[in-house]
Design an enzyme around this catalytic site. Structure first.
Site, short mmCIF file in Angstrom:
data_model
loop_
_atom_site.label_atom_id
_atom_site.label_comp_id
_atom_site.label_asym_id
_atom_site.label_seq_id
_atom_site.Cartn_x
_atom_site.Cartn_y
_atom_site.Cartn_z
N ASP A 111 34.69 47.36 27.66
CA ASP A 111 35.62 47.74 26.59
C ASP A 111 35.18 47.26 25.21
OD1 ASP A 111 37.19 48.73 28.61
OD2 ASP A 111 38.52 46.98 28.68
P1 NAP Z 1 35.59 44.76 30.77
O1 NAP Z 1 35.87 45.83 29.80
O2 NAP Z 1 36.70 44.29 31.63
O3 NAP Z 1 34.37 45.28 31.68
C1 NAP Z 1 33.74 44.47 32.58
C2 NAP Z 1 32.69 45.29 33.29
O4 NAP Z 1 31.97 44.40 34.12
C3 NAP Z 1 33.27 46.35 34.19
O5 NAP Z 1 33.11 47.63 33.63
C4 NAP Z 1 32.51 46.20 35.52
O6 NAP Z 1 31.86 47.41 35.86
C5 NAP Z 1 31.48 45.12 35.22
N1 NAP Z 1 31.31 44.20 36.32
C6 NAP Z 1 32.25 43.63 37.10
N2 NAP Z 1 31.68 42.85 38.03
C7 NAP Z 1 30.35 42.93 37.83
C8 NAP Z 1 29.24 42.34 38.48
N3 NAP Z 1 29.36 41.52 39.53
N4 NAP Z 1 28.00 42.61 38.01
C9 NAP Z 1 27.84 43.47 36.96
N5 NAP Z 1 28.87 44.04 36.32
C10 NAP Z 1 30.11 43.78 36.75
O7 NAP Z 1 34.97 43.46 30.08
P2 NAP Z 1 34.76 43.08 28.55
O8 NAP Z 1 33.89 44.08 27.88
O9 NAP Z 1 34.36 41.65 28.60
O10 NAP Z 1 36.18 43.27 27.89
C11 NAP Z 1 37.26 42.38 28.14
C12 NAP Z 1 38.54 43.16 28.33
O11 NAP Z 1 39.58 42.25 28.69
C13 NAP Z 1 39.01 43.86 27.05
O12 NAP Z 1 39.65 45.06 27.38
C14 NAP Z 1 40.01 42.87 26.49
O13 NAP Z 1 40.96 43.46 25.64
C15 NAP Z 1 40.65 42.38 27.77
N6 NAP Z 1 41.33 41.12 27.52
C16 NAP Z 1 40.62 40.00 27.25
C17 NAP Z 1 41.30 38.86 26.89
C18 NAP Z 1 40.56 37.61 26.50
O14 NAP Z 1 41.20 36.70 26.03
N7 NAP Z 1 39.25 37.55 26.68
C19 NAP Z 1 42.68 38.83 26.89
C20 NAP Z 1 43.37 40.01 27.18
C21 NAP Z 1 42.68 41.14 27.52
P3 NAP Z 1 31.42 47.71 37.38
O15 NAP Z 1 32.66 47.59 38.21
O16 NAP Z 1 30.85 49.07 37.33
O17 NAP Z 1 30.40 46.68 37.75
#
Ligand code: NAP
Length: 458
Positions: free
Chosen positions: A384
């Site tokens: 994301d």
């Molecule tokens: P993300 O959008 O959740 O994407 C994570 C990606 O990691 C997934 O598409 C998944 O694809 C891949 N993945 C999962 N396990 C894996 C593995 N073992 N090896 C390789 N890839 C793997 O992560 P992000 O870009 O870090 O974004 C964070 C999200 O969390 C945002 O939407 C944010 O708004 C939300 N959020 C974060 C917080 C915070 O405080 N950090 C708080 C609220 C919300 P596959 O399944 O295809 O592998």
């Protein structure tokens, strides 16, 4: 002697909490912050145990053993489960505050003055609602409960009515503390409101909500400080209340959301439909060998870590890749998005654990202008936070969220297991660009292979 020692211990504890918060706000001093915070809590407990009104330590010892038996396994939960773990801690903390308030009410009523009764009502209201709301948040994050938001017509009206009734019965109790039968009704309304508050909020917003609940639990503890005439509780509760609120604001800003939108927006519902609508499109995939070849030709690489790196525990392999690339003269930096992962600072903690130098970690605002000069943007399990739709697609649920401009790099390499979406449940248009190479597989295994192939080819 004891009379003088207790305020001194409390003063030292309060100073430790303030210093802990200060040191926790930067990675190099964070460890010191944790140690000082824990030491402060030990001083606070020691001071409280010295109080002359304690008649016997028997039940305190039982509670100590029970608390340790629950707390130690909770502390062992994996890093990726920290949001859930935090939700559980808030639930217990808030329940403790609410139960102390309840006990004080039944011990003192009806001879309670207005001010104390006001604080007690606030303590019990926030304590009970935070207890059930935190348990609900835990259930959603652990996927024991459905993560999608559950909404129905006039839901907000019902919720406001419940809160209004709870507040009105609390206000009545302040005016008439002798209305003892009203107290369980008041507590019950707060408990039900906590459940209703979380039902319409999607799993995607849970970390922000947990931070807000942290704030409520802190305010409940501060109110308890007034009831028990304990200044340290007032200070610690106020610090907890304000830091939780500030963190929620920071998280909302990083996702370009407003508080009201998080609390009443039913965010996850849009995602479910958006995710289902994604059609099949072609992507370019590469083997680790081919990907290593691209890295060999690069002189500037920006690594973008995300939640997938955390799940795969790939940070140590990433460190090995960093070492190999740096040894070959490649300039390697890490782009840190404020909400990458599942909690603020998630990526900083993992990269610090793998001893990646702090000066290689660059915040989003600073690094974004460097992507056009980067030969490779290496996205490891982030999704994301790299989705260009956030910049231009007004229908996207993440529209307006600041993102890392990885699509501007000369080559984008994405390591993930499949085409599955990330947290927001939506397709990522980055994967379909001509200059994007998908390297499918578990992040730890793929990065490990990249290290081998890279070393073999240099
Ligand atoms: P993300 O959008 O959740 O994407 C994570 C990606 O990691 C997934 O598409 C998944 O694809 C891949 N993945 C999962 N396990 C894996 C593995 N073992 N090896 C390789 N890839 C793997 O992560 P992000 O870009 O870090 O974004 C964070 C999200 O969390 C945002 O939407 C944010 O708004 C939300 N959020 C974060 C917080 C915070 O405080 N950090 C708080 C609220 C919300 P596959 O399944 O295809 O592998």
């Amino acid at each position: 002697m004891i009379d003088r020692a207790i305020p001194l211990l409390y003063l030292a504890a309060a100073a430790s909490f303030i210093l802990a918060l200060k040191w926790l706000s930067s990675v190099p001093t964070a460890r010191r912050g944790v140690i000082v915070g824990a030491a402060g809590m030990a001083l606070a407990v020691a001071g409280t145990l010295m109080k002359p009104e304690i008649e016997s330590y028997r039940w305190i010892a039982v509670a100590f053993v029970a608390g340790t038996a629950i707390g130690v396994p909770m502390a062992m939960m994996p890093m990726t489960a920290v949001p859930q773990r935090t939700a559980l801690s808030h639930a217990f903390g808030a329940l403790a505050a609410a139960l102390v308030g309840t006990a004080e009410f039944y011990l003192r009523a009806p001879a309670i003055d207005r001010f104390i009764m006001g604080a007690l009502v606030l303590e019990v209201l926030l304590g009970f609602l935070t207890f059930t709301a935190s348990l609900m948040a835990f259930g959603k994050l652990q996927e024991i409960l459905p993560t999608r938001p559950i909404t129905w017509r006039n839901q907000n009206i019902l919720n406001f009515t419940l809160l209004g009734l709870a507040a009105a019965s609390g206000a009545y109790l302040v005016a008439r503390p002798d209305a003892i039968p009203l107290f369980p009704v008041f507590g019950g309304l707060a408990l039900v409101f906590g459940v209703m508050l979380i039902i319409p909020i999607g799993g995607a917003d849970m970390p922000t909500v947990i931070s807000l609940l942290n704030s409520y639990a802190g305010l409940s503890a501060a109110a308890m400080g007034f009831v028990l005439d304990n200044k340290l509780l007032i200070i610690a509760g106020a610090l907890d209340g304000s830091s939780g609120l500030i963190l929620s604001v920071i998280m909302c800003r990083a996702m370009n959301r407003s508080f009201t939108n998080v609390l009443f927006g039913a965010f996850g519902q849009v995602q479910a439909t958006a995710g289902a609508a994604g059609e099949q499109r072609a992507v370019r995939s590469a083997t680790p060998e081919e990907a290593a070849g691209v890295l060999q030709a690069a002189s500037r690489v920006i690594v973008v870590p995300g939640y997938g790196m955390a799940v795969a525990q790939a940070q140590h392999k990433v460190r090995e890749l960093y070492d190999a690339l740096t040894k070959a003269g490649v300039d390697v930096r890490f782009a840190i998005h404020p909400v990458a992962g599942r909690m603020p600072g998630h990526m900083n903690v993992l990269l610090a654990e793998a001893n990646i130098p702090y000066d290689r970690l660059v915040e989003m605002e600073e690094v974004n202008s460097d992507f056009p000069q980067a030969d490779v943007a290496l996205v490891i399990g982030a999704n994301d936070v790299t989705n260009p739709a956030a910049r231009h697609d007004t229908n996207s649920p993440i529209y307006g969220m600041p993102i890392l401009d990885v699509d501007k790099a000369r080559t984008v390499m994405v390591i993930k297991r499949s085409m599955s979406p990330g947290f927001a449940g939506i397709d990522n248009e980055l994967y379909y660009l001509d200059r994007t190479l998908m390297v499918f597989g578990d992040a730890k295994a793929v990065v490990g292979n990249l290290v081998k192939e890279f070393a073999g080819g240099t």
